[in-house]
Design an enzyme around this catalytic site. Structure first.
Site, PDB file in Angstrom:
ATOM      1  N   GLU A 111      -8.953   9.656   9.533  1.00 40.75           N
ATOM      2  CA  GLU A 111      -8.298   9.444   8.239  1.00 40.75           C
ATOM      3  C   GLU A 111      -8.444   7.994   7.780  1.00 40.75           C
ATOM      4  O   GLU A 111      -8.684   7.735   6.599  1.00 40.75           O
ATOM      5  CB  GLU A 111      -6.817   9.843   8.302  1.00 40.75           C
ATOM      6  N   GLU A 155     -10.384   7.179   4.294  1.00 41.64           N
ATOM      7  CA  GLU A 155      -9.632   6.645   3.160  1.00 41.64           C
ATOM      8  C   GLU A 155      -9.881   5.169   2.891  1.00 41.64           C
ATOM      9  O   GLU A 155      -9.633   4.703   1.784  1.00 41.64           O
ATOM     10  CB  GLU A 155      -8.132   6.896   3.357  1.00 41.64           C
ATOM     11  N   PRO A 183      12.576  16.654   6.947  1.00 43.47           N
ATOM     12  CA  PRO A 183      11.977  17.815   6.281  1.00 43.47           C
ATOM     13  C   PRO A 183      11.662  17.592   4.798  1.00 43.47           C
ATOM     14  O   PRO A 183      10.819  18.280   4.237  1.00 43.47           O
ATOM     15  CB  PRO A 183      13.031  18.912   6.448  1.00 43.47           C
ATOM     16  N   GLU A 229      -8.214   3.953  -4.375  1.00 36.89           N
ATOM     17  CA  GLU A 229      -8.417   2.527  -4.152  1.00 36.89           C
ATOM     18  C   GLU A 229      -7.831   2.170  -2.791  1.00 36.89           C
ATOM     19  O   GLU A 229      -6.879   2.798  -2.340  1.00 36.89           O
ATOM     20  CB  GLU A 229      -7.682   1.755  -5.256  1.00 36.89           C
TER      21      GLU A 229
END
Length: 139
Positions: free
Chosen positions: A53, A57, A74, A103
């Site tokens: 990730e 990203e 939750p 960005e």
């Protein structure tokens, strides 16, 4: 039986007092800043997901340093119940937004845009800054 979805977040430090945030390019929280992260894929460890990730990203290959915490409220994600494992990591280079990040930008910890953060990331970043100050003996 329904169970929560598993996600990871990665606080990427480029120096002692700077970190990388991404501007979300998709809902929820489109346009808001966020800690890089996302869903763990089936067959993947949480560490592998964190590195993947971060790379997707921000374009940065990270070295995971440790576990900051587990965040399981939750209501932390409007799409449904998610549990996030948040890692700290170091990297070098210049971040570039990719994947669903519009960005990627480096922020000094004093300049984090708390008024425009996604999910429960203000709480996570507060925990991170407290951990830094504790390590440095600052209250």
């Amino acid at each position: 039986m329904r169970t929560p979805l598993l996600t990871v977040d990665v606080i990427i430090r480029l120096s002692e007092n700077t970190l990388v945030l991404v501007r979300r390019g998709k809902p929820p929280y489109e346009g808001s800043w966020a800690i890089p992260g996302g869903f763990v894929e089936y067959g993947e460890t949480v560490e592998e997901a964190a590195r993947r990730e971060a790379l997707e990203e921000t374009g940065l290959e990270v070295e995971l340093e440790g576990l900051l915490g587990v965040y399981s409220d939750p209501s932390r994600d409007p799409r449904g119940h998610t549990v996030s494992i948040c890692f700290t990591a170091v990297a070098s280079g210049r971040p570039v937004g990719g994947s669903d990040a519009a960005e990627a930008r480096v922020f000094h910890i004093e300049d984090i845009p708390y008024d425009n953060l996604a999910f429960d990331h203000s709480r996570i970043l507060d925990d991170f800054i407290k951990s830094i100050r504790n390590q440095n003996g600052v209250n």
